[in-house]
Design a protein around this motif. Structure first.
Motif, PDB file in Angstrom:
ATOM      1  N   ALA A 204       8.150  -2.291   3.345  1.00  0.00           N
ATOM      2  CA  ALA A 204       8.740  -1.945   4.638  1.00  0.00           C
ATOM      3  C   ALA A 204       8.317  -2.943   5.711  1.00  0.00           C
ATOM      4  CB  ALA A 204       8.324  -0.542   5.044  1.00  0.00           C
ATOM      5  N   ALA A 205       7.096  -3.460   5.606  1.00  0.00           N
ATOM      6  CA  ALA A 205       6.575  -4.404   6.592  1.00  0.00           C
ATOM      7  C   ALA A 205       5.495  -5.260   5.938  1.00  0.00           C
ATOM      8  CB  ALA A 205       6.005  -3.674   7.795  1.00  0.00           C
ATOM      9  N   VAL A 206       5.223  -6.404   6.570  1.00  0.00           N
ATOM     10  CA  VAL A 206       4.156  -7.295   6.115  1.00  0.00           C
ATOM     11  C   VAL A 206       3.191  -7.466   7.274  1.00  0.00           C
ATOM     12  CG1 VAL A 206       3.580  -9.602   5.306  1.00  0.00           C
ATOM     13  CG2 VAL A 206       5.661  -8.504   4.511  1.00  0.00           C
ATOM     14  N   GLU A 207       1.907  -7.261   6.994  1.00  0.00           N
ATOM     15  CA  GLU A 207       0.865  -7.395   8.002  1.00  0.00           C
ATOM     16  C   GLU A 207      -0.041  -8.555   7.604  1.00  0.00           C
ATOM     17  OE1 GLU A 207      -1.082  -3.742   9.719  1.00  0.00           O
ATOM     18  OE2 GLU A 207      -2.760  -4.603   8.590  1.00  0.00           O
ATOM     19  N   ILE A 208      -0.147  -9.574   8.463  1.00  0.00           N
ATOM     20  CA  ILE A 208      -0.945 -10.761   8.166  1.00  0.00           C
ATOM     21  C   ILE A 208      -2.153 -10.770   9.096  1.00  0.00           C
ATOM     22  CG2 ILE A 208      -0.919 -13.264   7.914  1.00  0.00           C
ATOM     23  CD1 ILE A 208       2.384 -12.241   8.327  1.00  0.00           C
ATOM     24  N   THR A 209      -3.341 -10.904   8.503  1.00  0.00           N
ATOM     25  CA  THR A 209      -4.590 -10.868   9.258  1.00  0.00           C
ATOM     26  C   THR A 209      -5.200 -12.253   9.311  1.00  0.00           C
ATOM     27  OG1 THR A 209      -4.976  -8.623   8.470  1.00  0.00           O
ATOM     28  CG2 THR A 209      -6.865  -9.789   9.387  1.00  0.00           C
ATOM     29  N   SER A 210      -5.705 -12.632  10.488  1.00  0.00           N
ATOM     30  CA  SER A 210      -6.473 -13.872  10.648  1.00  0.00           C
ATOM     31  C   SER A 210      -7.835 -13.497  11.218  1.00  0.00           C
ATOM     32  CB  SER A 210      -5.735 -14.845  11.573  1.00  0.00           C
ATOM     33  OG  SER A 210      -5.807 -14.378  12.904  1.00  0.00           O
TER      34      SER A 210
ATOM     35  N   ASP B 233       0.843  -1.183   0.000  1.00  0.00           N
ATOM     36  CA  ASP B 233       0.000   0.000   0.000  1.00  0.00           C
ATOM     37  C   ASP B 233       0.890   1.249   0.000  1.00  0.00           C
ATOM     38  OD1 ASP B 233      -2.210  -1.614   0.037  1.00  0.00           O
ATOM     39  OD2 ASP B 233      -2.517  -1.475   2.195  1.00  0.00           O
ATOM     40  N   ALA B 234       0.287   2.408   0.016  1.00  0.00           N
ATOM     41  CA  ALA B 234       1.044   3.665  -0.053  1.00  0.00           C
ATOM     42  C   ALA B 234       1.986   3.836   1.137  1.00  0.00           C
ATOM     43  CB  ALA B 234       0.082   4.841  -0.128  1.00  0.00           C
ATOM     44  N   ASP B 235       1.664   3.243   2.282  1.00  0.00           N
ATOM     45  CA  ASP B 235       2.522   3.367   3.459  1.00  0.00           C
ATOM     46  C   ASP B 235       3.655   2.337   3.491  1.00  0.00           C
ATOM     47  OD1 ASP B 235       0.923   1.184   3.895  1.00  0.00           O
ATOM     48  OD2 ASP B 235       0.234   1.799   5.879  1.00  0.00           O
ATOM     49  N   GLY B 236       3.794   1.516   2.448  1.00  0.00           N
ATOM     50  CA  GLY B 236       4.877   0.538   2.355  1.00  0.00           C
ATOM     51  C   GLY B 236       4.591  -0.782   3.040  1.00  0.00           C
ATOM     52  N   VAL B 237       3.359  -0.983   3.499  1.00  0.00           N
ATOM     53  CA  VAL B 237       2.986  -2.211   4.197  1.00  0.00           C
ATOM     54  C   VAL B 237       2.237  -3.131   3.236  1.00  0.00           C
ATOM     55  CG1 VAL B 237       1.666  -3.191   6.112  1.00  0.00           C
ATOM     56  CG2 VAL B 237       2.868  -1.022   6.407  1.00  0.00           C
ATOM     57  N   LEU B 238       2.717  -4.361   3.117  1.00  0.00           N
ATOM     58  CA  LEU B 238       2.024  -5.372   2.322  1.00  0.00           C
ATOM     59  C   LEU B 238       1.043  -6.072   3.244  1.00  0.00           C
ATOM     60  CD1 LEU B 238       1.691  -7.055  -0.288  1.00  0.00           C
ATOM     61  CD2 LEU B 238       3.492  -8.540   0.587  1.00  0.00           C
ATOM     62  N   ARG B 239      -0.234  -5.979   2.933  1.00  0.00           N
ATOM     63  CA  ARG B 239      -1.275  -6.561   3.780  1.00  0.00           C
ATOM     64  C   ARG B 239      -1.736  -7.886   3.177  1.00  0.00           C
ATOM     65  NH1 ARG B 239      -1.287  -1.244   4.591  1.00  0.00           N
ATOM     66  NH2 ARG B 239      -1.563  -0.515   6.723  1.00  0.00           N
ATOM     67  N   LEU B 240      -1.629  -8.948   3.985  1.00  0.00           N
ATOM     68  CA  LEU B 240      -2.000 -10.290   3.555  1.00  0.00           C
ATOM     69  C   LEU B 240      -3.071 -10.845   4.477  1.00  0.00           C
ATOM     70  CD1 LEU B 240       1.580 -11.742   2.993  1.00  0.00           C
ATOM     71  CD2 LEU B 240       0.036 -10.857   1.262  1.00  0.00           C
ATOM     72  N   ARG B 241      -3.779 -11.846   3.979  1.00  0.00           N
ATOM     73  CA  ARG B 241      -4.798 -12.562   4.753  1.00  0.00           C
ATOM     74  C   ARG B 241      -4.456 -14.039   4.744  1.00  0.00           C
ATOM     75  NH1 ARG B 241      -9.408 -12.119   1.419  1.00  0.00           N
ATOM     76  NH2 ARG B 241     -10.546 -13.169   3.043  1.00  0.00           N
ATOM     77  N   LEU B 242      -4.590 -14.709   5.886  1.00  0.00           N
ATOM     78  CA  LEU B 242      -4.413 -16.160   5.982  1.00  0.00           C
ATOM     79  C   LEU B 242      -5.793 -16.786   5.855  1.00  0.00           C
ATOM     80  CD1 LEU B 242      -2.533 -18.564   6.472  1.00  0.00           C
ATOM     81  CD2 LEU B 242      -2.908 -18.257   8.924  1.00  0.00           C
ATOM     82  N   VAL B 243      -6.032 -17.457   4.720  1.00  0.00           N
ATOM     83  CA  VAL B 243      -7.362 -17.992   4.429  1.00  0.00           C
ATOM     84  C   VAL B 243      -7.289 -19.501   4.207  1.00  0.00           C
ATOM     85  CG1 VAL B 243      -8.197 -15.841   3.401  1.00  0.00           C
ATOM     86  CG2 VAL B 243      -7.127 -17.550   1.955  1.00  0.00           C
TER      87      VAL B 243
ATOM     88  N   SER C 208      -8.841 -13.676  14.336  1.00  0.00           N
ATOM     89  CA  SER C 208      -8.837 -13.076  15.663  1.00  0.00           C
ATOM     90  C   SER C 208      -7.616 -12.201  15.963  1.00  0.00           C
ATOM     91  CB  SER C 208      -8.925 -14.168  16.727  1.00  0.00           C
ATOM     92  OG  SER C 208      -7.783 -14.998  16.661  1.00  0.00           O
ATOM     93  N   ASN C 209      -6.574 -12.256  15.141  1.00  0.00           N
ATOM     94  CA  ASN C 209      -5.399 -11.433  15.443  1.00  0.00           C
ATOM     95  C   ASN C 209      -4.696 -10.983  14.169  1.00  0.00           C
ATOM     96  OD1 ASN C 209      -4.380 -13.979  14.838  1.00  0.00           O
ATOM     97  ND2 ASN C 209      -2.808 -13.932  16.422  1.00  0.00           N
ATOM     98  N   VAL C 210      -3.789 -10.024  14.354  1.00  0.00           N
ATOM     99  CA  VAL C 210      -2.993  -9.474  13.252  1.00  0.00           C
ATOM    100  C   VAL C 210      -1.527  -9.528  13.677  1.00  0.00           C
ATOM    101  CG1 VAL C 210      -2.503  -7.427  11.871  1.00  0.00           C
ATOM    102  CG2 VAL C 210      -4.852  -7.939  12.515  1.00  0.00           C
ATOM    103  N   VAL C 211      -0.664 -10.029  12.793  1.00  0.00           N
ATOM    104  CA  VAL C 211       0.771 -10.105  13.073  1.00  0.00           C
ATOM    105  C   VAL C 211       1.494  -9.247  12.056  1.00  0.00           C
ATOM    106  CG1 VAL C 211       2.757 -11.655  13.132  1.00  0.00           C
ATOM    107  CG2 VAL C 211       0.559 -12.427  14.023  1.00  0.00           C
ATOM    108  N   THR C 212       2.462  -8.433  12.531  1.00  0.00           N
ATOM    109  CA  THR C 212       3.237  -7.569  11.652  1.00  0.00           C
ATOM    110  C   THR C 212       4.708  -7.965  11.737  1.00  0.00           C
ATOM    111  OG1 THR C 212       1.690  -5.751  11.999  1.00  0.00           O
ATOM    112  CG2 THR C 212       3.847  -5.189  11.103  1.00  0.00           C
ATOM    113  N   LEU C 213       5.333  -8.151  10.565  1.00  0.00           N
ATOM    114  CA  LEU C 213       6.764  -8.456  10.477  1.00  0.00           C
ATOM    115  C   LEU C 213       7.448  -7.324   9.746  1.00  0.00           C
ATOM    116  CD1 LEU C 213       6.728 -12.207   9.413  1.00  0.00           C
ATOM    117  CD2 LEU C 213       7.280 -11.302  11.642  1.00  0.00           C
ATOM    118  N   ARG C 214       8.526  -6.828  10.288  1.00  0.00           N
ATOM    119  CA  ARG C 214       9.355  -5.834   9.612  1.00  0.00           C
ATOM    120  C   ARG C 214      10.413  -6.548   8.796  1.00  0.00           C
ATOM    121  NH1 ARG C 214       6.428  -1.515  10.033  1.00  0.00           N
ATOM    122  NH2 ARG C 214       5.663  -1.175  12.117  1.00  0.00           N
ATOM    123  N   ARG C 215      10.909  -5.880   7.750  1.00  0.00           N
ATOM    124  CA  ARG C 215      11.979  -6.500   6.954  1.00  0.00           C
ATOM    125  C   ARG C 215      13.192  -6.510   7.772  1.00  0.00           C
ATOM    126  NH1 ARG C 215      13.965  -5.170   1.966  1.00  0.00           N
ATOM    127  NH2 ARG C 215      14.205  -3.066   2.631  1.00  0.00           N
TER     128      ARG C 215
END
Length: 163
Positions: free
Chosen positions: A148-154, A102-112, A156-163
């Motif tokens: 810059a970072a990866v945000e994974i959504t499930s 996204d524009a803020d450099g965060v790749l947003r993913l979903r665990l499905v 009940s929770n969200v986990v963020t990993l930085r490079r």
């Protein structure tokens, strides 16, 4: 020589004075600027997003090194066994295998994944630590340079990993 100069000068003046720049097809300045017709709809193509439900919980997420990038490994947990078609997908639809943040450099993913049918033999209670659900995604060095970072959504929770 003078007999040829006058007609060339007249022809040049006529072509230059052919109305406004984009109006005349006789104007040499407008020959390459005509819009090319396209079959793309005016609103663009419809983007189909993944309709699989979210895995209930993310237990862990980590980076593994690759020769040309990194492997994102995510472990999830569900109350029952038997989940299938588990994957990491982008939160917003993207064409092909493109991974653009996204524009803020965060790749947003979903665990499905697809849960087992209620009452089936695959829907046995899951044991924590043993019956984890794993999904991985390879990200190249070129793709990582924009992230810059990866945000994974499930569920009940969200986990963020930085490079």
């Amino acid at each position: 020589m003078s007999k040829l100069t006058a007609p060339l000068l007249i022809a040049t003046m006529i072509l230059v004075g052919c109305g406004r720049l984009g109006d005349s097809r006789w104007n040499p300045l407008s020959w390459g600027s005509a819009p090319t017709p396209t079959l793309e709809p005016e609103d663009g193509y419809a983007q189909i997003s993944d309709t699989r439900p979210l895995i209930p919980q993310i237990a862990a997420a980590r980076w593994e090194p690759l020769n040309e990038g990194r492997l994102l490994v995510v472990n999830g947990f569900a109350p029952v066994r038997g989940y299938s078609s588990v994957a990491l997908v982008t939160a917003r639809p993207q064409p092909g295998n493109r991974l653009a943040p996204d524009a803020d450099g965060v790749l947003r993913l979903r665990l499905v994944g697809v849960s087992p049918a209620p009452g089936s033999a695959a829907a046995l209670p899951a044991r924590p630590g043993v019956d984890e659900i794993a999904a991985a995604m390879a990200i190249s060095s070129v793709q990582l340079s924009r992230i810059a970072a990866v945000e994974i959504t499930s569920g009940s929770n969200v986990v963020t990993l930085r490079r």
